[in-house]
Design an enzyme around this catalytic site. Structure first.
Site, PDB file in Angstrom:
ATOM      1  N   CYS A   1      62.346   8.876  17.945  1.00  0.00           N
ATOM      2  CA  CYS A   1      62.122   7.433  18.019  1.00  0.00           C
ATOM      3  C   CYS A   1      63.117   6.680  17.134  1.00  0.00           C
ATOM      4  CB  CYS A   1      60.680   7.102  17.679  1.00  0.00           C
ATOM      5  SG  CYS A   1      60.221   5.396  18.083  1.00  0.00           S
TER       6      CYS A   1
ATOM      7  N   GLU B   1      59.312  11.527  23.709  1.00  0.00           N
ATOM      8  CA  GLU B   1      58.439  11.584  22.533  1.00  0.00           C
ATOM      9  C   GLU B   1      56.968  11.639  22.947  1.00  0.00           C
ATOM     10  OE1 GLU B   1      57.549   8.834  18.545  1.00  0.00           O
ATOM     11  OE2 GLU B   1      58.493   7.963  20.328  1.00  0.00           O
TER      12      GLU B   1
ATOM     13  N   LYS C   1      59.373  14.953  12.644  1.00  0.00           N
ATOM     14  CA  LYS C   1      59.955  13.669  12.271  1.00  0.00           C
ATOM     15  C   LYS C   1      59.985  13.531  10.748  1.00  0.00           C
ATOM     16  CE  LYS C   1      59.755   8.784  13.565  1.00  0.00           C
ATOM     17  NZ  LYS C   1      59.017   7.766  14.353  1.00  0.00           N
TER      18      LYS C   1
END
Length: 527
Positions: free
Chosen positions: A401, A286, A350
């Site tokens: 994440c 990430e 995301k």
């Protein structure tokens, strides 16, 4: 045991409150990195006995009658969440000058809020409380509801749901492919609370027998799925996971960006281990690209120089997008796919952002107080829906994440994916239990979906996990380097898995009926 149960029920005041807190704290030993699941037998047995003694005056109103149970449940949850989430404070110390003031909120404030769900669970169970096994079923039902709410309300935060404590190893994880973590939460509480029946005798035989059968079924199905049902042999690719272990303070240092980028490139071009194959796809963690990639064409040239023509790079990066004339650009926490010519071939953004870390809830109110706790000016923007990332003709389902802790948000498009792809940066949390807990939850997503998991972390645990939750290859926490592995095939857990989306409701219904029948029966005996 009967004498001990009686002493626990009769505790009052500070001793009673302290034992409820310690009962929750003991349960943390079931979580990674410890994985001592027997600790939850102690926790929930004590909780049942404490709730047995949580009574109010018969003439009190409903809320006053439930208040003692709520307090016990809240204290139990406070101990569990302080012990299981204290490490969140480490992220605030990375930039201590700016955020150290919020340390008490992270270490105690968030656990205090999350404990409200367990207080609710205890109060709800007390509504259905009865003699014998019924109260054990009521507790399982109530915690099943509470954990579902915790994963849903206010964007959700289902971290360390109690069901994870029942699944420390792949053998015990396979049932999640049938009932999901939501079903496991309810069933685990029933099993963990069953020893309380030894101390009170009532319903001991049937309650312990049912708990034993459930645990035996978990073991039996785990053995069946793990060793007797083969995974599908798909055409696979060789993946290289890059784990650079870059200190978070260095990542925030603008002058270190070039060094960070070159470190990723060096690990990407390193020769495979003796006898190993050259990787087809290289995966960086990430936000591994430490600048806006589209504003730095020279970086794409460097990537092309490292990659062979038939190789691809998948890398976490911040993506920017124009919001229109006169408006600030939008930023996304993203994953790029880049081919051997240095061309960006795809991106996935995301969807589920971290409150206060990636966006600010009630931003105008906090700005008025002078509080700005987001990583980018104005925060990140969220994608509308997850989008498969394609590389060498294979689709990868992106989980950036902590998106990996939300099983309900993995949509149907995952059914066509070759693997789940989780990129993360757990360096925020240092040498604490956090990275290990995060890895276990990502591991469970692989089992639930019957898909292998590709996980690249800046620091944390980078690994290729097969569709049954077993680690094929990986790098431990704080170990810089790379690992090459062939992506395993998919696994279909069987016809039972088709009921996974409904199994949670079935489990809750069974526990509710069991609690209701016991309560009615108890009422008939006492009238």
């Amino acid at each position: 045991m009967e004498r001990l149960a009686g002493r626990v029920m009769l505790l009052y005041g500070t001793r009673r409150a302290l034992l409820a807190f310690l009962a929750g704290l003991i349960g943390v030993l079931a979580l990674p990195p410890f994985g001592f699941f027997a600790a939850l037998f102690v926790s929930f047995t004590l909780l049942v006995w404490l709730l047995d003694g949580a009574s109010a005056a018969p003439e009190a109103g409903l809320l006053r009658r439930l208040a003692p149970a709520f307090r016990i449940g809240w204290l139990f949850g406070f101990g569990y969440f302080v012990g299981g989430l204290w490490w969140l404070g480490n992220a605030l110390l990375v930039e201590a000058d700016a955020f150290a003031w919020a340390l008490p909120l992270a270490v105690f404030g968030l656990p205090a809020f999350l404990a409200l769900y367990y207080g609710f669970a205890a109060a709800l169970a007390r509504l259905l409380w009865s003699d014998g096994m019924g109260r054990i079923a009521a507790l399982g039902f109530a915690f099943g509801i509470a954990e579902w709410l915790r994963g849903t309300l206010f964007t959700g935060f289902p971290w360390n749901a109690v069901g994870y404590g029942a699944m420390p190893v792949p053998l015990l994880m396979q049932s999640a492919g049938v009932v999901g973590i939501a079903g496991m939460n309810a069933l685990a509480v029933f099993v963990f609370a069953a020893p309380a029946l030894i101390g009170t005798r009532r319903g001991r035989g049937i309650g312990l027998s049912l708990a034993g059968l459930l645990f035996a079924a978990q073991l039996g199905y785990g053995y069946y799925a793990l060793y007797l049902v083969p995974a599908r042999e798909d055409e696979t690719a060789v993946i290289r996971l890059v784990q650079p272990v870059i200190d978070q303070a260095m990542k925030l240092d603008d002058s270190a960006r070039a060094e960070i980028f070159e470190r990723h490139l060096a690990l990407s071009v390193a020769k495979p281990a003796e006898g190993g194959k050259r990787p087809d796809i290289i995966v960086w963690p990430e936000t591994s690209i430490p600048f806006i990639l589209t504003d730095n064409p020279d970086a794409l040239v460097r990537i092309a120089a490292v990659l062979e023509d038939d190789q691809m790079l998948i890398a976490g990066a911040v993506r920017t997008e124009s919001a229109g004339s006169g408006k600030a650009p939008r930023y996304y926490n993203s994953i790029y796919s880049i081919d051997g010519k240095g061309q960006i071939t795809g991106a996935a953004d995301k969807v589920h952002l971290v409150p206060f870390g990636e966006y600010m809830p009630f931003a105008e109110m906090f700005e008025g107080l002078g509080v700005d706790a987001v990583a980018m000016p104005g925060g990140f923007s969220a994608a509308r829906e997850p989008q498969l990332l394609s590389a060498l003709g294979k689709g990868f389902y992106p989980l950036i994440c902590y998106e990996a802790i939300f099983p309900s948000e993995i949509t149907g498009s995952a059914d066509t994916a070759a693997a789940l792809l989780n990129v993360t940066n757990d360096a925020w949390f240092g040498r604490t239990p956090g990275p290990y807990q995060h890895f276990q939850q990502a591991q469970l997503r692989a089992v639930e979906r019957g898909l292998p998991l590709i996980r690249a972390a800046n620091n944390g645990i980078s690994a290729v996990v097969d569709a049954k939750g077993r680690v094929v290859a990986g790098l431990a926490h704080d170990v810089p380097g790379f690992v090459d592995a062939t992506v395993p095939g998919r696994f279909a857990p069987g016809e039972l898995a088709k009921w996974r989306n409904w199994s949670f409701l079935i489990v809750l219904a069974v526990l509710f009926v069991a609690a209701g029948i016991s309560r009615i029966g108890f009422g008939n005996r006492t009238n």
